[in-house]
Write a protein that holds these residues in place. Structure first.
Motif, PDB file in Angstrom:
ATOM      1  N   ILE A  32       0.842  -1.201   0.000  1.00  0.00           N
ATOM      2  CA  ILE A  32       0.000   0.000   0.000  1.00  0.00           C
ATOM      3  C   ILE A  32       0.876   1.249   0.000  1.00  0.00           C
ATOM      4  CG2 ILE A  32      -1.604   1.351   1.433  1.00  0.00           C
ATOM      5  CD1 ILE A  32      -2.825  -1.401   2.277  1.00  0.00           C
ATOM      6  N   PHE A  33       1.925   1.261   0.809  1.00  0.00           N
ATOM      7  CA  PHE A  33       2.836   2.397   0.878  1.00  0.00           C
ATOM      8  C   PHE A  33       3.513   2.637  -0.478  1.00  0.00           C
ATOM      9  CE2 PHE A  33       7.064   4.192   1.734  1.00  0.00           C
ATOM     10  CZ  PHE A  33       6.695   5.344   2.404  1.00  0.00           C
ATOM     11  N   ARG A  34       3.968   1.553  -1.116  1.00  0.00           N
ATOM     12  CA  ARG A  34       4.633   1.694  -2.422  1.00  0.00           C
ATOM     13  C   ARG A  34       3.675   2.217  -3.484  1.00  0.00           C
ATOM     14  NH1 ARG A  34       7.120  -3.198  -0.738  1.00  0.00           N
ATOM     15  NH2 ARG A  34       5.630  -4.423  -1.939  1.00  0.00           N
ATOM     16  N   ILE A  35       2.444   1.718  -3.489  1.00  0.00           N
ATOM     17  CA  ILE A  35       1.472   2.175  -4.485  1.00  0.00           C
ATOM     18  C   ILE A  35       1.143   3.645  -4.264  1.00  0.00           C
ATOM     19  CG2 ILE A  35      -0.909   1.927  -5.285  1.00  0.00           C
ATOM     20  CD1 ILE A  35      -0.612  -1.110  -4.764  1.00  0.00           C
ATOM     21  N   LYS A  36       0.912   4.025  -3.013  1.00  0.00           N
ATOM     22  CA  LYS A  36       0.600   5.428  -2.722  1.00  0.00           C
ATOM     23  C   LYS A  36       1.761   6.333  -3.105  1.00  0.00           C
ATOM     24  CE  LYS A  36      -2.796   4.969   0.971  1.00  0.00           C
ATOM     25  NZ  LYS A  36      -3.072   5.223   2.391  1.00  0.00           N
ATOM     26  N   GLY A  37       2.982   5.848  -2.961  1.00  0.00           N
ATOM     27  CA  GLY A  37       4.155   6.636  -3.304  1.00  0.00           C
ATOM     28  C   GLY A  37       4.338   6.853  -4.785  1.00  0.00           C
ATOM     29  N   SER A  38       3.707   6.018  -5.596  1.00  0.00           N
ATOM     30  CA  SER A  38       3.884   6.139  -7.045  1.00  0.00           C
ATOM     31  C   SER A  38       2.603   6.608  -7.734  1.00  0.00           C
ATOM     32  CB  SER A  38       4.316   4.787  -7.628  1.00  0.00           C
ATOM     33  OG  SER A  38       3.302   3.827  -7.454  1.00  0.00           O
ATOM     34  N   SER A  40       1.651   9.498  -8.693  1.00  0.00           N
ATOM     35  CA  SER A  40       1.715  10.701  -9.533  1.00  0.00           C
ATOM     36  C   SER A  40       1.827  10.375 -11.028  1.00  0.00           C
ATOM     37  CB  SER A  40       2.904  11.552  -9.110  1.00  0.00           C
ATOM     38  OG  SER A  40       4.106  10.840  -9.312  1.00  0.00           O
ATOM     39  N   ARG A  41       1.886   9.112 -11.343  1.00  0.00           N
ATOM     40  CA  ARG A  41       2.012   8.727 -12.758  1.00  0.00           C
ATOM     41  C   ARG A  41       0.646   8.646 -13.417  1.00  0.00           C
ATOM     42  NH1 ARG A  41       6.034   4.256 -10.968  1.00  0.00           N
ATOM     43  NH2 ARG A  41       7.785   5.549 -10.387  1.00  0.00           N
ATOM     44  N   ALA A  42       0.643   8.384 -14.724  1.00  0.00           N
ATOM     45  CA  ALA A  42      -0.590   8.419 -15.509  1.00  0.00           C
ATOM     46  C   ALA A  42      -1.513   7.223 -15.267  1.00  0.00           C
ATOM     47  CB  ALA A  42      -0.243   8.492 -16.993  1.00  0.00           C
ATOM     48  N   ASP A  43      -1.011   6.128 -14.713  1.00  0.00           N
ATOM     49  CA  ASP A  43      -1.823   4.919 -14.554  1.00  0.00           C
ATOM     50  C   ASP A  43      -2.510   4.840 -13.195  1.00  0.00           C
ATOM     51  OD1 ASP A  43       0.563   4.637 -13.270  1.00  0.00           O
ATOM     52  OD2 ASP A  43       0.917   2.567 -13.877  1.00  0.00           O
ATOM     53  N   ASN A  44      -2.988   5.966 -12.704  1.00  0.00           N
ATOM     54  CA  ASN A  44      -3.591   6.015 -11.380  1.00  0.00           C
ATOM     55  C   ASN A  44      -4.867   5.196 -11.261  1.00  0.00           C
ATOM     56  OD1 ASN A  44      -1.584   7.552 -10.351  1.00  0.00           O
ATOM     57  ND2 ASN A  44      -2.744   9.455 -10.292  1.00  0.00           N
ATOM     58  N   GLY A  45      -5.644   5.066 -12.342  1.00  0.00           N
ATOM     59  CA  GLY A  45      -6.885   4.291 -12.294  1.00  0.00           C
ATOM     60  C   GLY A  45      -6.628   2.854 -11.900  1.00  0.00           C
ATOM     61  N   VAL A  46      -5.636   2.246 -12.516  1.00  0.00           N
ATOM     62  CA  VAL A  46      -5.276   0.862 -12.210  1.00  0.00           C
ATOM     63  C   VAL A  46      -4.741   0.779 -10.785  1.00  0.00           C
ATOM     64  CG1 VAL A  46      -3.710  -1.016 -12.818  1.00  0.00           C
ATOM     65  CG2 VAL A  46      -4.829   0.298 -14.617  1.00  0.00           C
ATOM     66  N   LYS A  47      -3.926   1.750 -10.412  1.00  0.00           N
ATOM     67  CA  LYS A  47      -3.337   1.736  -9.070  1.00  0.00           C
ATOM     68  C   LYS A  47      -4.401   1.925  -7.998  1.00  0.00           C
ATOM     69  CE  LYS A  47       1.274   3.071 -10.370  1.00  0.00           C
ATOM     70  NZ  LYS A  47       2.338   4.052 -10.281  1.00  0.00           N
ATOM     71  N   LEU A  48      -5.383   2.768  -8.252  1.00  0.00           N
ATOM     72  CA  LEU A  48      -6.453   2.965  -7.281  1.00  0.00           C
ATOM     73  C   LEU A  48      -7.243   1.679  -7.075  1.00  0.00           C
ATOM     74  CD1 LEU A  48      -7.795   6.515  -8.193  1.00  0.00           C
ATOM     75  CD2 LEU A  48      -6.716   5.819  -6.052  1.00  0.00           C
ATOM     76  N   GLN A  49      -7.498   0.969  -8.165  1.00  0.00           N
ATOM     77  CA  GLN A  49      -8.225  -0.291  -8.059  1.00  0.00           C
ATOM     78  C   GLN A  49      -7.402  -1.321  -7.281  1.00  0.00           C
ATOM     79  OE1 GLN A  49      -9.200  -2.079 -11.802  1.00  0.00           O
ATOM     80  NE2 GLN A  49     -10.739  -3.416 -10.910  1.00  0.00           N
TER      81      GLN A  49
END
Length: 75
Positions: A32-38, A40-49
């Motif tokens: 969770i920490f690693r995903i939240k840290g990254s 700012s990139r364009a693939d936020n939709g996938v990361k949010l899911q």
């Protein structure tokens, strides 16, 4: 969050399960920490899911750990 205690007095199957759950929770929190840290990139939709799925899994692990510890304390 509590740290994992390796030197528990009673080392039965419940303690082994609790230790495994603590390790799993720690790994999920690191993800969770690693995903939240990254984010700012364009693939936020996938990361949010992915973040939502991992967060739900972590919460289920925490509930299981709490139930296991409650059951262990009652025994």
């Amino acid at each position: 969050m509590r740290s994992s205690s390796t030197g528990c007095a009673g080392s039965g199957p419940a303690n082994d399960e609790a230790g495994l759950l603590r390790e799993e929770i720690a790994e999920l929190e690191a993800q969770i920490f690693r995903i939240k840290g990254s984010m700012s990139r364009a693939d936020n939709g996938v990361k949010l899911q992915k973040l939502a799925v991992i967060t739900r899994l972590r919460d289920r692990c925490k509930k299981s750990l709490a139930a296991l510890e409650k059951h262990g304390a009652a025994a």
